[in-house]
Design a protein around this motif. Structure first.
Motif, PDB file in Angstrom:
ATOM      1  N   GLU A 149       0.631   5.783  -0.789  1.00 29.51           N
ATOM      2  CA  GLU A 149      -0.207   6.943  -1.099  1.00 29.51           C
ATOM      3  C   GLU A 149       0.459   7.794  -2.184  1.00 29.51           C
ATOM      4  O   GLU A 149       1.660   8.070  -2.129  1.00 29.51           O
TER       5      GLU A 149
ATOM      6  N   LEU B 108       5.238   8.147  -4.776  1.00 30.70           N
ATOM      7  CA  LEU B 108       4.345   7.558  -3.776  1.00 30.70           C
ATOM      8  C   LEU B 108       5.065   7.421  -2.445  1.00 30.70           C
ATOM      9  O   LEU B 108       6.293   7.433  -2.392  1.00 30.70           O
ATOM     10  N   LYS B 109       4.255   7.267  -1.383  1.00 30.40           N
ATOM     11  CA  LYS B 109       4.833   7.075  -0.048  1.00 30.40           C
ATOM     12  C   LYS B 109       4.257   5.786   0.508  1.00 30.40           C
ATOM     13  O   LYS B 109       3.015   5.644   0.582  1.00 30.40           O
ATOM     14  N   ARG B 110       5.148   4.845   0.858  1.00 31.60           N
ATOM     15  CA  ARG B 110       4.651   3.581   1.414  1.00 31.60           C
ATOM     16  C   ARG B 110       3.903   3.843   2.711  1.00 31.60           C
ATOM     17  O   ARG B 110       4.358   4.596   3.569  1.00 31.60           O
ATOM     18  N   VAL B 111       2.774   3.199   2.870  1.00 38.31           N
ATOM     19  CA  VAL B 111       1.967   3.391   4.078  1.00 38.31           C
ATOM     20  C   VAL B 111       2.665   2.774   5.285  1.00 38.31           C
ATOM     21  O   VAL B 111       2.692   3.351   6.364  1.00 38.31           O
TER      22      VAL B 111
ATOM     23  N   GLY C  34      -3.072  11.812  -3.374  1.00 39.05           N
ATOM     24  CA  GLY C  34      -3.816  11.600  -2.134  1.00 39.05           C
ATOM     25  C   GLY C  34      -4.447  10.223  -2.047  1.00 39.05           C
ATOM     26  O   GLY C  34      -4.785   9.762  -0.951  1.00 39.05           O
ATOM     27  N   GLU C  35      -4.585   9.554  -3.190  1.00 39.58           N
ATOM     28  CA  GLU C  35      -5.204   8.217  -3.181  1.00 39.58           C
ATOM     29  C   GLU C  35      -4.226   7.161  -2.676  1.00 39.58           C
ATOM     30  O   GLU C  35      -3.023   7.291  -2.878  1.00 39.58           O
ATOM     31  N   THR C  36      -4.764   6.105  -2.106  1.00 43.57           N
ATOM     32  CA  THR C  36      -3.921   4.965  -1.750  1.00 43.57           C
ATOM     33  C   THR C  36      -4.083   3.884  -2.816  1.00 43.57           C
ATOM     34  O   THR C  36      -5.201   3.526  -3.182  1.00 43.57           O
TER      35      THR C  36
ATOM     36  N   ALA D 215       0.833  -1.204   0.000  1.00 45.97           N
ATOM     37  CA  ALA D 215       0.000   0.000   0.000  1.00 45.97           C
ATOM     38  C   ALA D 215       0.871   1.259   0.000  1.00 45.97           C
ATOM     39  O   ALA D 215       1.850   1.347   0.743  1.00 45.97           O
TER      40      ALA D 215
ATOM     41  N   GLN E 242       1.734  10.884  -3.962  1.00 38.06           N
ATOM     42  CA  GLN E 242       2.118  12.223  -3.534  1.00 38.06           C
ATOM     43  C   GLN E 242       2.038  13.215  -4.694  1.00 38.06           C
ATOM     44  O   GLN E 242       1.401  14.242  -4.605  1.00 38.06           O
TER      45      GLN E 242
END
Ligand code: ADP
Ligand code: MG
Length: 354
Positions: free
Chosen positions: A294, A309-312, A335-337, A292, A296
Motif C-alpha cells: 500500500e 510503501l507498506k507490504r500487505v 492509500g492505493e494498493t 502487494a 504511504q
C-alpha cells in the motif's frame, strides 16, 4: 609513493581499534577510507602518518620503515577537518609557512618561495586573494588554502581527515569535485578519510571500507557499489530494502516472486535476504505479478519520485524510486494498493545478514 600496511593491530587499553589490517595504497592514487564513526579511520590514518604507533604490524613505503622523523622532514602533508589557518597571516604567508620555518640549509630562497606560492594560488584558484586574511575567505576557500599549505612542502603523500566535514552540503560538493580535479593534475598518493558514502564514491580511485576496526572490502567505487561483498557494505553504501525469502534450487522466493540466484546454485535450501536498492523496486498495477503493497507517501524530489510503501503481507516498509515519467504513467496515489517487482537484487544467505 606507495604505502604498505601490514598486519596492523591497534589496541587502546582493552579496546581493539584496528584488527589485522593489510592494505596497499598504490602510487599516485586517491584512496578513501570510508566507514561509520568509530570504525577506526582516524586511527589508521594516524598510524600511516607515524603519529600513532601500531600495537603490532608495520607501515612502510617503498620498503622503507616510516619513522616520525619523516613528518618533521615534511614528507607528509596533512589536512584536517578543523585546520586552523594562522589568523594574523595573509593567505600567501600561510601557504609559505612550512617553507619559511625550515632551517637555513634546506630553506628555498625568497624568490623560489614566491614562485611556489604563485603556482599554488593558481592551483587552488585564489590568485587574487593572496593578500587577504583567513577571516576574509569563505569556509570552502579556507580549506583550499589549508590544502595548498599542506602541498607547499612537496610532501610525498597527502593525508586528509574529513577535510570537508565542517562545511555545508553545497560547498562540500564543490570542493570534492575540485579535489578530484586537483588530484588528476598532481597525482600525489593521497588517503582521504570520510564517513560520507557519496563523497567516497565520487572522489576516489579506490575505496577502503572499515567496520569495527576491520577491512570489509577494498575496491573501485564501481566494485564496492555494484558488487558489495557483505550486507554491511551494501547497507552502508546507500539506501536499501530488505526482502526476506528462501533460496531453493538457484532461485530466491519472496512472496510470489522468484528471483534468479544462480550464485547460490550449490545451496539446496536456505533462508535468505535480498538487498534491493530503491530504484530497483518496480511498481506495477497488474495483480498477481508482484508483492502487494500500500502506498504511504509520495515525495517528488525533482528528477525522481520517492514512493514509500507498506507490504500487505508483512507490514514491512519499502522504498521505491521512480523516474517522473514512470510515475506520471502509473498515476499513483497514497492509500492505493499496488504490486512490487524486483529488477535487481543481491541475495545473501540469512546467517550473514545484519
Ligand atoms: P573514526 O575516525 O572512524 O571515527 P577512530 O579511529 O577515531 O574512529 O576511533 C576508533 C575507536 O578507537 C573509537 O571507538 C575510539 O573511541 C577509539 N579511540 C581512538 N583513539 C583513542 C585513544 N587515544 N584512546 C582510547 N580510545 C581511542
Ligand atoms: Mg575520525
Amino acid at each position: 609513493m606507495p604505502i604498505e600496511i601490514q598486519n596492523v593491530h591497534k589496541t587502546f587499553g582493552s579496546f581493539t581499534a584496528l584488527k589485522d589490517v593489510n592494505l596497499t595504497i598504490p602510487d599516485g592514487e586517491l584512496v578513501a577510507l570510508l566507514g561509520p564513526s568509530g570504525s577506526g579511520k582516524t586511527t589508521l590514518l594516524r598510524i600511516i602518518a607515524g603519529l600513532e604507533e601500531p600495537s603490532s604490524g608495520s607501515v612502510s613505503f617503498v620498503g622503507e620503515q616510516l619513522a616520525s622523523s619523516k613528518i618533521q622532514n615534511g614528507e607528509v602533508g596533512f589536512v584536517f577537518q578543523h585546520y586552523a589557518l594562522f589568523r594574523h597571516m595573509t593567505i600567501a604567508e600561510n601557504i609559505a609557512f612550512g617553507l619559511e620555518v625550515r632551517p637555513k640549509k634546506t630553506r628555498p630562497s625568497k624568490k623560489e618561495i614566491q614562485e611556489k606560492i604563485t603556482k599554488l594560488l593558481t592551483l587552488i584558484q585564489l590568485e587574487k586573494f593572496h593578500n587577504r586574511y583567513p577571516h576574509e575567505l569563505s569556509g570552502g576557500q579556507r580549506q583550499r588554502v589549508a590544502l595548498a599549505r599542506a602541498l607547499a612542502i612537496e610532501p610525498k603523500f597527502l593525508l586528509l581527515d574529513e577535510p570537508f566535514g565542517a562545511l555545508d552540503a553545497k560547498v562540500r560538493k564543490e570542493l570534492r569535485n575540485w579535489l578530484r580535479r586537483l588530484h588528476d593534475e598532481i597525482h600525489i598518493t593521497s588517503v582521504f578519510v570520510t564517513h560520507d558514502q557519496e563523497e567516497a564514491l565520487e572522489v576516489s580511485d579506490r575505496i577502503v571500507i572499515l567496520n569495527q576496526g576491520q577491512l570489509e572490502q577494498v575496491g573501485s567505487p564501481d566494485e564496492v557499489y555494484n558488487k558489495p561483498k557483505s550486507p554491511f557494505v551494501f547497507h552502508f553504501l546507500g539506501d536499501v530494502n530488505l526482502f526476506h525469502g528462501r533460496i531453493e534450487e538457484g532461485k530466491t522466493k519472496i512472496g510470489n516472486l522468484a528471483l534468479d540466484s544462480s550464485e547460490h546454485q550449490n545451496i539446496k535450501e536456505s533462508d535468505a535476504v535480498a538487498y534491493v536498492r530503491p530504484y530497483d523496486v518496480e511498481i506495477v498495477r497488474e495483480k498477481d505479478q508482484g508483492i502487494a503493497a500500500e502506498i504511504q507517501y509520495i515525495h517528488s524530489t525533482g528528477r525522481n519520485v520517492r514512493v514509500e510503501l507498506k507490504r500487505v503481507d508483512t507490514g514491512t516498509l519499502i522504498e521505491s524510486v521512480l523516474e517522473q515519467e514512470t510515475y506520471k504513467y502509473l498515476n499513483l496515489f497514497p492509500g492505493e494498493t499496488v504490486f512490487l517487482r524486483i529488477k535487481k537484487a543481491k541475495v545473501y544467505v540469512e546467517d550473514f545478514s545484519i
